[in-house]
Design an enzyme around this catalytic site. Sequence first.
Site, PDB file in Angstrom:
ATOM      1  N   ALA A  12       0.238 -26.022  -4.961  1.00  9.94           N
ATOM      2  CA  ALA A  12      -0.603 -25.281  -4.011  1.00  9.94           C
ATOM      3  C   ALA A  12      -0.576 -23.792  -4.293  1.00  9.94           C
ATOM      4  O   ALA A  12      -1.052 -22.994  -3.502  1.00  9.94           O
ATOM      5  CB  ALA A  12      -0.145 -25.561  -2.585  1.00  9.94           C
ATOM      6  N   ARG A  17      -1.048 -14.540 -10.924  1.00 16.04           N
ATOM      7  CA  ARG A  17      -0.704 -13.855 -12.172  1.00 16.04           C
ATOM      8  C   ARG A  17      -1.363 -14.466 -13.405  1.00 16.04           C
ATOM      9  O   ARG A  17      -1.336 -13.865 -14.484  1.00 16.04           O
ATOM     10  CB  ARG A  17       0.830 -13.824 -12.340  1.00 16.04           C
ATOM     11  CG  ARG A  17       1.477 -12.771 -11.445  1.00 16.04           C
ATOM     12  CD  ARG A  17       2.984 -12.856 -11.497  1.00 16.04           C
ATOM     13  NE  ARG A  17       3.474 -14.003 -10.737  1.00 16.04           N
ATOM     14  CZ  ARG A  17       4.734 -14.447 -10.785  1.00 16.04           C
ATOM     15  NH1 ARG A  17       5.612 -13.861 -11.580  1.00 16.04           N
ATOM     16  NH2 ARG A  17       5.106 -15.480 -10.049  1.00 16.04           N
ATOM     17  N   THR A  83       8.363 -23.313  -0.310  1.00 16.37           N
ATOM     18  CA  THR A  83       8.474 -24.624  -0.968  1.00 16.37           C
ATOM     19  C   THR A  83       8.877 -25.731   0.006  1.00 16.37           C
ATOM     20  O   THR A  83       8.427 -26.880  -0.146  1.00 16.37           O
ATOM     21  CB  THR A  83       9.476 -24.561  -2.141  1.00 16.37           C
ATOM     22  OG1 THR A  83      10.679 -23.930  -1.690  1.00 16.37           O
ATOM     23  CG2 THR A  83       8.923 -23.755  -3.305  1.00 16.37           C
ATOM     24  N   GLY A 143      16.731 -19.210  -8.225  1.00 20.19           N
ATOM     25  CA  GLY A 143      17.762 -19.566  -7.261  1.00 20.19           C
ATOM     26  C   GLY A 143      19.019 -19.949  -8.030  1.00 20.19           C
ATOM     27  O   GLY A 143      18.945 -20.595  -9.059  1.00 20.19           O
ATOM     28  N   ASN A 172      18.450 -22.931 -10.484  1.00 23.52           N
ATOM     29  CA  ASN A 172      17.651 -24.032  -9.948  1.00 23.52           C
ATOM     30  C   ASN A 172      16.341 -24.161 -10.716  1.00 23.52           C
ATOM     31  O   ASN A 172      15.556 -23.224 -10.773  1.00 23.52           O
ATOM     32  CB  ASN A 172      17.359 -23.749  -8.463  1.00 23.52           C
ATOM     33  CG  ASN A 172      16.448 -24.797  -7.832  1.00 23.52           C
ATOM     34  OD1 ASN A 172      16.372 -25.929  -8.305  1.00 23.52           O
ATOM     35  ND2 ASN A 172      15.774 -24.408  -6.756  1.00 23.52           N
ATOM     36  N   ASN A 362     -21.219 -42.164 -53.134  1.00 25.06           N
ATOM     37  CA  ASN A 362     -20.848 -40.814 -53.541  1.00 25.06           C
ATOM     38  C   ASN A 362     -21.888 -39.843 -53.004  1.00 25.06           C
ATOM     39  O   ASN A 362     -23.079 -39.981 -53.287  1.00 25.06           O
ATOM     40  CB  ASN A 362     -20.777 -40.730 -55.062  1.00 25.06           C
ATOM     41  CG  ASN A 362     -20.179 -39.402 -55.506  1.00 25.06           C
ATOM     42  OD1 ASN A 362     -18.975 -39.284 -55.702  1.00 25.06           O
ATOM     43  ND2 ASN A 362     -21.019 -38.387 -55.630  1.00 25.06           N
ATOM     44  N   ASN A 371     -30.251 -34.302 -38.884  1.00 25.32           N
ATOM     45  CA  ASN A 371     -30.179 -35.318 -37.826  1.00 25.32           C
ATOM     46  C   ASN A 371     -30.795 -34.864 -36.515  1.00 25.32           C
ATOM     47  O   ASN A 371     -30.844 -35.631 -35.570  1.00 25.32           O
ATOM     48  CB  ASN A 371     -28.710 -35.715 -37.591  1.00 25.32           C
ATOM     49  CG  ASN A 371     -27.837 -34.523 -37.210  1.00 25.32           C
ATOM     50  OD1 ASN A 371     -28.113 -33.389 -37.584  1.00 25.32           O
ATOM     51  ND2 ASN A 371     -26.796 -34.785 -36.446  1.00 25.32           N
ATOM     52  N   ARG A 425     -38.849 -34.249 -54.881  1.00 26.36           N
ATOM     53  CA  ARG A 425     -38.884 -32.829 -55.234  1.00 26.36           C
ATOM     54  C   ARG A 425     -40.062 -32.609 -56.171  1.00 26.36           C
ATOM     55  O   ARG A 425     -40.588 -33.549 -56.783  1.00 26.36           O
ATOM     56  CB  ARG A 425     -37.584 -32.424 -55.920  1.00 26.36           C
ATOM     57  CG  ARG A 425     -37.415 -33.100 -57.259  1.00 26.36           C
ATOM     58  CD  ARG A 425     -36.069 -32.843 -57.892  1.00 26.36           C
ATOM     59  NE  ARG A 425     -36.063 -33.354 -59.251  1.00 26.36           N
ATOM     60  CZ  ARG A 425     -34.979 -33.727 -59.915  1.00 26.36           C
ATOM     61  NH1 ARG A 425     -33.802 -33.664 -59.326  1.00 26.36           N
ATOM     62  NH2 ARG A 425     -35.054 -34.152 -61.146  1.00 26.36           N
TER      63      ARG A 425
HETATM   64  C1  UD1 Z   1      11.553 -21.563  -6.728  1.00 24.57           C
HETATM   65  C2  UD1 Z   1      12.908 -21.896  -6.132  1.00 24.57           C
HETATM   66  C3  UD1 Z   1      14.009 -21.279  -6.994  1.00 24.57           C
HETATM   67  C4  UD1 Z   1      13.890 -21.790  -8.418  1.00 24.57           C
HETATM   68  C5  UD1 Z   1      12.490 -21.518  -8.965  1.00 24.57           C
HETATM   69  C6  UD1 Z   1      12.312 -22.197 -10.295  1.00 24.57           C
HETATM   70  C7  UD1 Z   1      12.603 -22.034  -3.724  1.00 24.57           C
HETATM   71  C8  UD1 Z   1      12.751 -21.358  -2.429  1.00 24.57           C
HETATM   72  N1  UD1 Z   1      12.971 -21.365  -4.796  1.00 24.57           N
HETATM   73  O1  UD1 Z   1      11.417 -20.146  -6.666  1.00 24.57           O
HETATM   74  O2  UD1 Z   1      15.279 -21.616  -6.475  1.00 24.57           O
HETATM   75  O3  UD1 Z   1      14.850 -21.175  -9.240  1.00 24.57           O
HETATM   76  O4  UD1 Z   1      11.477 -22.040  -8.080  1.00 24.57           O
HETATM   77  O5  UD1 Z   1      11.097 -21.832 -10.856  1.00 24.57           O
HETATM   78  O6  UD1 Z   1      12.211 -23.179  -3.751  1.00 24.57           O
HETATM   79  N2  UD1 Z   1       4.506 -23.681  -3.853  1.00 24.57           N
HETATM   80  C9  UD1 Z   1       3.603 -24.281  -3.011  1.00 24.57           C
HETATM   81  N3  UD1 Z   1       3.485 -23.860  -1.737  1.00 24.57           N
HETATM   82  C10 UD1 Z   1       4.252 -22.854  -1.215  1.00 24.57           C
HETATM   83  C11 UD1 Z   1       5.170 -22.228  -2.081  1.00 24.57           C
HETATM   84  C12 UD1 Z   1       5.287 -22.677  -3.382  1.00 24.57           C
HETATM   85  O7  UD1 Z   1       2.897 -25.205  -3.426  1.00 24.57           O
HETATM   86  O8  UD1 Z   1       4.086 -22.517  -0.040  1.00 24.57           O
HETATM   87  C13 UD1 Z   1       4.637 -24.163  -5.218  1.00 24.57           C
HETATM   88  C14 UD1 Z   1       4.198 -23.113  -6.258  1.00 24.57           C
HETATM   89  O9  UD1 Z   1       2.854 -23.280  -6.605  1.00 24.57           O
HETATM   90  C15 UD1 Z   1       5.111 -23.413  -7.426  1.00 24.57           C
HETATM   91  C16 UD1 Z   1       6.374 -23.961  -6.775  1.00 24.57           C
HETATM   92  O10 UD1 Z   1       6.001 -24.392  -5.492  1.00 24.57           O
HETATM   93  O11 UD1 Z   1       4.568 -24.421  -8.275  1.00 24.57           O
HETATM   94  C17 UD1 Z   1       7.483 -22.939  -6.724  1.00 24.57           C
HETATM   95  O12 UD1 Z   1       7.096 -21.852  -5.919  1.00 24.57           O
HETATM   96  P1  UD1 Z   1       7.407 -20.347  -6.294  1.00 24.57           P
HETATM   97  O13 UD1 Z   1       6.870 -19.480  -5.252  1.00 24.57           O
HETATM   98  O14 UD1 Z   1       7.003 -20.084  -7.693  1.00 24.57           O
HETATM   99  O15 UD1 Z   1       9.002 -20.372  -6.188  1.00 24.57           O
HETATM  100  P2  UD1 Z   1      10.013 -19.370  -6.847  1.00 24.57           P
HETATM  101  O16 UD1 Z   1      10.102 -18.149  -6.045  1.00 24.57           O
HETATM  102  O17 UD1 Z   1       9.711 -19.238  -8.294  1.00 24.57           O
END
Ligand code: UD1
Length: 455
Positions: A12, A17, A83, A143, A172, A362, A371, A425
């Site tokens: 989502a 970026r 997340t 994380g 993480n 050939n 074509n 030709r």
């Molecule tokens: C998250 C982890 C972090 C980990 C890192 C790895 C959390 C709080 N942190 O951080 O520990 O080291 O990923 O890359 O989980 N997303 C949604 N909806 C939301 C928020 C996020 O769909 O409301 C999706 C994003 O599109 C992405 C993923 O979840 O694919 C991770 O979200 P992002 O905001 O990138 O987390 P990080 O801050 O990178």
Amino acid sequence: MSGRVLAVVLAAGESTRMKSAKSKVLHTVGNLPMISHVIAALEKTGVTDVALVVGRDAGPVIAAAASGRLAVTAFEQKERLGTGHAVLAAREAIARGYDQIIVAYGDAPLIEPEPLSEALEKVRAGFDAAVIGFETEKPTGYGRLLVRDGELVAIREEKDATPEERRVTFCNSGLMAIDGVKALSLLGKITNNNAKGEYYLTDIIEVLRAEGGKAATVEAPADTVAGCNNRAELAELEAIWQRRRRHELMVSGVTMIAPETVFLSFDTTIARDVTIEPNVVFGPGVTVESGAVIHAFSHVEGAHIAGGANVGPFARLRPGANLRANAKVGNFVEIKKAEIGEGAKVSHLTYIGDATVGRDANIGAGTVTCNYDGFNKFDTVIGANAFIGSNTLLVAPVTIGEGALTATGSVITEDVPDHAAAFGRARQVNKEGYGAKIMARNKAIKEAGKAKGPR
Ligand code: UD1
Ligand code: CA
């Protein structure tokens, strides 16, 4: 290995970026959308259903996720509140009742099945959650996995970490397995009381431990869990993926002289004892059979290359090119939607499109199948053992019979019967002495021009 496993795939994100009109997870690695890679890895892990968490304009994302064999249900996360909140967007799916839940990100396409299976194993063995971590010298932004006595006690986000916690290099990946029965109640207890004011999925570890549960970690190589935030990172993922896939092919018996210059697609299939010279690009849909050689600087897409066939250097095979055994397609030759029969040769400077070339035919240098009339495409059929003279234009639809011949420089507009010779030709005329006359005239023109000075 047993039980029903739901994968909740987070996609989502706003993809800000990436600076792109389309969702990040639709950008490709090895010519396959990242989200499709993620689903393919989950498929190999024993996942039975996928809950895909999407943002706005989710149609193409859902389509790309549903291209595999797994059943995909999409859930919209209306606001991006973190997340933990994102996983709960799939509440309805989780509530259907699963033994385990896997959480994965749609923008981490290099994941491999092994650590996922290992994490599921830990949960089956009694842990409430198992988090996939990786070691890195550059942990900033991730994380941190805080492990004590072999148990994961917390995941601390960068912004909430103490200086001491920030020194931890075990990070993480975002991938975790959770006990499917407890998942909803644990997720429901996550709050947004942190530096970013978000619902962190990672807080689930402290939540479950507060209830007397325990969590484990599984380590995966850093380059298998890497995510993608911008196009530079996308190129890094591509490089990792290409390296991995080339290695797999070489180990399976494919010779690559300069592997770092060969580019593969997700579905490139190459049999053992195929040789790939430097600087060859494979678009999607290519199969190469044993004993074929692809010479340097060839571009191959949607093509089938049978055993013993020879392609290039500098050949272009477009979708629908079908080279039979021992066929030869040489330099500066383009083949599109055409079958090149067994042992047939198309050696130089030629376009063959919408055509069938019979065995051992050939095709001379400079042959073109005409074509296309600007609106419609027409077929050319060339019989077995035919000989197409150099610089023949075959104006389709047209059929050249078996063993037939076309004279060099012909424009062939009518069918040629088997074993006939076609001259399309003008007949040559020699005019005695006329060459010297023309040269004298041309010389005079040049000298007259000089008198006027340079132009
Ligand atoms: C998250 C982890 C972090 C980990 C890192 C790895 C959390 C709080 N942190 O951080 O520990 O080291 O990923 O890359 O989980 N997303 C949604 N909806 C939301 C928020 C996020 O769909 O409301 C999706 C994003 O599109 C992405 C993923 O979840 O694919 C991770 O979200 P992002 O905001 O990138 O987390 P990080 O801050 O990178
Ligand atoms: Ca991220």
